[in-house]
Design a protein around this motif. Structure first.
Motif, PDB file in Angstrom:
ATOM      1  N   VAL A   4       0.787  -1.397  -0.051  1.00  0.00           N
ATOM      2  CA  VAL A   4      -0.126  -0.072   0.065  1.00  0.00           C
ATOM      3  C   VAL A   4       0.982   1.145  -0.081  1.00  0.00           C
ATOM      4  O   VAL A   4       0.548   2.151  -0.783  1.00  0.00           O
ATOM      5  CB  VAL A   4      -0.890  -0.012   1.145  1.00  0.00           C
ATOM      6  CG1 VAL A   4      -1.677   1.357   1.288  1.00  0.00           C
ATOM      7  CG2 VAL A   4      -2.029  -1.001   1.004  1.00  0.00           C
ATOM      8  N   SER A   5       1.860   1.259   0.784  1.00  0.00           N
ATOM      9  CA  SER A   5       2.777   2.427   0.956  1.00  0.00           C
ATOM     10  C   SER A   5       3.588   2.734  -0.579  1.00  0.00           C
ATOM     11  O   SER A   5       3.492   3.653  -1.071  1.00  0.00           O
ATOM     12  CB  SER A   5       3.802   2.138   1.979  1.00  0.00           C
ATOM     13  OG  SER A   5       4.880   3.155   2.072  1.00  0.00           O
ATOM     14  N   ALA A   6       4.163   1.569  -1.084  1.00  0.00           N
ATOM     15  CA  ALA A   6       4.589   1.655  -2.602  1.00  0.00           C
ATOM     16  C   ALA A   6       3.738   2.254  -3.458  1.00  0.00           C
ATOM     17  O   ALA A   6       3.952   2.989  -4.329  1.00  0.00           O
ATOM     18  CB  ALA A   6       5.061   0.325  -2.782  1.00  0.00           C
ATOM     19  N   GLY A  15       9.100   6.857  -8.445  1.00  0.00           N
ATOM     20  CA  GLY A  15      10.631   6.755  -8.620  1.00  0.00           C
ATOM     21  C   GLY A  15      11.384   7.284  -7.415  1.00  0.00           C
ATOM     22  O   GLY A  15      12.421   7.500  -7.354  1.00  0.00           O
ATOM     23  N   SER A  16      10.576   7.941  -6.245  1.00  0.00           N
ATOM     24  CA  SER A  16      11.293   8.347  -5.041  1.00  0.00           C
ATOM     25  C   SER A  16      11.887   7.240  -4.341  1.00  0.00           C
ATOM     26  O   SER A  16      11.609   6.004  -4.301  1.00  0.00           O
ATOM     27  CB  SER A  16      10.261   9.085  -4.343  1.00  0.00           C
ATOM     28  OG  SER A  16       9.255   8.335  -3.767  1.00  0.00           O
ATOM     29  N   ARG A  17      12.875   7.735  -3.493  1.00  0.00           N
ATOM     30  CA  ARG A  17      13.342   6.816  -2.604  1.00  0.00           C
ATOM     31  C   ARG A  17      12.470   6.035  -1.808  1.00  0.00           C
ATOM     32  O   ARG A  17      12.693   4.992  -1.256  1.00  0.00           O
ATOM     33  CB  ARG A  17      14.440   7.542  -1.824  1.00  0.00           C
ATOM     34  CG  ARG A  17      15.135   6.701  -0.829  1.00  0.00           C
ATOM     35  CD  ARG A  17      16.257   7.352   0.058  1.00  0.00           C
ATOM     36  NE  ARG A  17      17.429   7.788  -0.910  1.00  0.00           N
ATOM     37  CZ  ARG A  17      18.466   8.458  -0.335  1.00  0.00           C
ATOM     38  NH1 ARG A  17      18.397   9.132   0.856  1.00  0.00           N
ATOM     39  NH2 ARG A  17      19.258   8.774  -1.361  1.00  0.00           N
ATOM     40  N   GLN A  18      11.472   6.936  -1.103  1.00  0.00           N
ATOM     41  CA  GLN A  18      10.467   6.344  -0.253  1.00  0.00           C
ATOM     42  C   GLN A  18       9.847   5.017  -1.027  1.00  0.00           C
ATOM     43  O   GLN A  18       9.310   4.143  -0.356  1.00  0.00           O
ATOM     44  CB  GLN A  18       9.605   7.212   0.401  1.00  0.00           C
ATOM     45  CG  GLN A  18       8.419   6.759   1.280  1.00  0.00           C
ATOM     46  CD  GLN A  18       7.722   7.940   1.808  1.00  0.00           C
ATOM     47  OE1 GLN A  18       7.693   9.058   1.479  1.00  0.00           O
ATOM     48  NE2 GLN A  18       6.983   7.302   2.977  1.00  0.00           N
ATOM     49  N   MET A  19       9.558   5.235  -2.316  1.00  0.00           N
ATOM     50  CA  MET A  19       8.657   4.175  -2.935  1.00  0.00           C
ATOM     51  C   MET A  19       9.552   2.929  -3.071  1.00  0.00           C
ATOM     52  O   MET A  19       9.134   1.901  -2.957  1.00  0.00           O
ATOM     53  CB  MET A  19       8.460   4.875  -4.259  1.00  0.00           C
ATOM     54  CG  MET A  19       7.636   3.515  -5.246  1.00  0.00           C
ATOM     55  SD  MET A  19       7.354   3.803  -6.885  1.00  0.00           S
ATOM     56  CE  MET A  19       9.234   3.300  -7.447  1.00  0.00           C
ATOM     57  N   TRP A  20      10.947   3.053  -3.535  1.00  0.00           N
ATOM     58  CA  TRP A  20      11.832   1.894  -3.773  1.00  0.00           C
ATOM     59  C   TRP A  20      12.345   1.270  -2.502  1.00  0.00           C
ATOM     60  O   TRP A  20      12.190   0.159  -2.357  1.00  0.00           O
ATOM     61  CB  TRP A  20      13.102   2.654  -4.456  1.00  0.00           C
ATOM     62  CG  TRP A  20      12.839   2.853  -5.928  1.00  0.00           C
ATOM     63  CD1 TRP A  20      12.953   3.841  -6.320  1.00  0.00           C
ATOM     64  CD2 TRP A  20      12.426   1.790  -6.731  1.00  0.00           C
ATOM     65  NE1 TRP A  20      12.524   3.798  -7.777  1.00  0.00           N
ATOM     66  CE2 TRP A  20      12.477   2.619  -7.974  1.00  0.00           C
ATOM     67  CE3 TRP A  20      12.131   0.563  -6.809  1.00  0.00           C
ATOM     68  CZ2 TRP A  20      11.900   1.877  -9.168  1.00  0.00           C
ATOM     69  CZ3 TRP A  20      11.879  -0.289  -8.020  1.00  0.00           C
ATOM     70  CH2 TRP A  20      11.737   0.636  -9.171  1.00  0.00           C
ATOM     71  N   VAL A  21      12.187   2.058  -1.356  1.00  0.00           N
ATOM     72  CA  VAL A  21      12.439   1.370  -0.122  1.00  0.00           C
ATOM     73  C   VAL A  21      11.097   0.628   0.248  1.00  0.00           C
ATOM     74  O   VAL A  21      11.152  -0.551   0.820  1.00  0.00           O
ATOM     75  CB  VAL A  21      12.646   2.391   0.973  1.00  0.00           C
ATOM     76  CG1 VAL A  21      12.786   1.706   2.636  1.00  0.00           C
ATOM     77  CG2 VAL A  21      14.006   3.148   0.717  1.00  0.00           C
ATOM     78  N   SER A  22      10.031   1.009   0.168  1.00  0.00           N
ATOM     79  CA  SER A  22       8.944   0.209   0.311  1.00  0.00           C
ATOM     80  C   SER A  22       8.830  -1.004  -0.600  1.00  0.00           C
ATOM     81  O   SER A  22       8.550  -1.902  -0.348  1.00  0.00           O
ATOM     82  CB  SER A  22       7.539   1.013   0.126  1.00  0.00           C
ATOM     83  OG  SER A  22       7.576   2.096   1.064  1.00  0.00           O
ATOM     84  N   VAL A  23       9.083  -0.920  -1.818  1.00  0.00           N
ATOM     85  CA  VAL A  23       9.273  -1.971  -2.812  1.00  0.00           C
ATOM     86  C   VAL A  23      10.212  -3.099  -2.350  1.00  0.00           C
ATOM     87  O   VAL A  23      10.046  -4.302  -2.474  1.00  0.00           O
ATOM     88  CB  VAL A  23       9.555  -1.220  -4.314  1.00  0.00           C
ATOM     89  CG1 VAL A  23       9.830  -2.909  -5.074  1.00  0.00           C
ATOM     90  CG2 VAL A  23       8.158  -0.936  -4.741  1.00  0.00           C
ATOM     91  N   VAL A  24      11.527  -2.685  -1.740  1.00  0.00           N
ATOM     92  CA  VAL A  24      12.583  -3.508  -1.538  1.00  0.00           C
ATOM     93  C   VAL A  24      12.024  -4.182  -0.269  1.00  0.00           C
ATOM     94  O   VAL A  24      12.247  -5.501  -0.032  1.00  0.00           O
ATOM     95  CB  VAL A  24      13.900  -2.511  -1.226  1.00  0.00           C
ATOM     96  CG1 VAL A  24      14.630  -3.694  -0.470  1.00  0.00           C
ATOM     97  CG2 VAL A  24      14.319  -2.257  -2.289  1.00  0.00           C
ATOM     98  N   PHE A  25      11.383  -3.514   0.849  1.00  0.00           N
ATOM     99  CA  PHE A  25      11.007  -4.152   1.925  1.00  0.00           C
ATOM    100  C   PHE A  25       9.701  -5.256   1.574  1.00  0.00           C
ATOM    101  O   PHE A  25       9.759  -6.339   2.325  1.00  0.00           O
ATOM    102  CB  PHE A  25      10.451  -3.213   3.146  1.00  0.00           C
ATOM    103  CG  PHE A  25      11.424  -2.526   3.756  1.00  0.00           C
ATOM    104  CD1 PHE A  25      12.533  -3.314   4.306  1.00  0.00           C
ATOM    105  CD2 PHE A  25      11.106  -1.234   4.255  1.00  0.00           C
ATOM    106  CE1 PHE A  25      13.503  -2.672   5.166  1.00  0.00           C
ATOM    107  CE2 PHE A  25      12.160  -0.635   5.032  1.00  0.00           C
ATOM    108  CZ  PHE A  25      13.296  -1.483   5.533  1.00  0.00           C
TER     109      PHE A  25
END
Length: 68
Positions: A4-6, A15-25
């Protein structure tokens, strides 16, 4: 939660850092859940057909006799 966050962050700021961190988690914990589920499934499948022992086996108790 991370999906949901991603999705929300990706919609607002792709493409933001917060999106990629959520995707990696999301990917890491999905992988861990998959590996754990597979391991538990194999553990359960390996025990089919075996008798269940909930207590220690009974053994004859030999008592020492006092030499008089």
């Amino acid at each position: 939660m991370w999906a949901v966050s991603a999705a929300l962050v990706g919609r607002d700021d792709p493409g933001s850092r917060q999106m990629w961190v959520s995707v990696v988690f999301l990917v890491v914990f999905t992988g861990l859940l998959s590996v754990t589920s597979l391991w538990l499934w194999r553990q359960q499948a390996g025990r089919v057909g075996r008798p269940v022992h909930h207590a220690a086996p009974r053994r004859m108790v030999r008592r020492r006799q006092a030499n008089a």
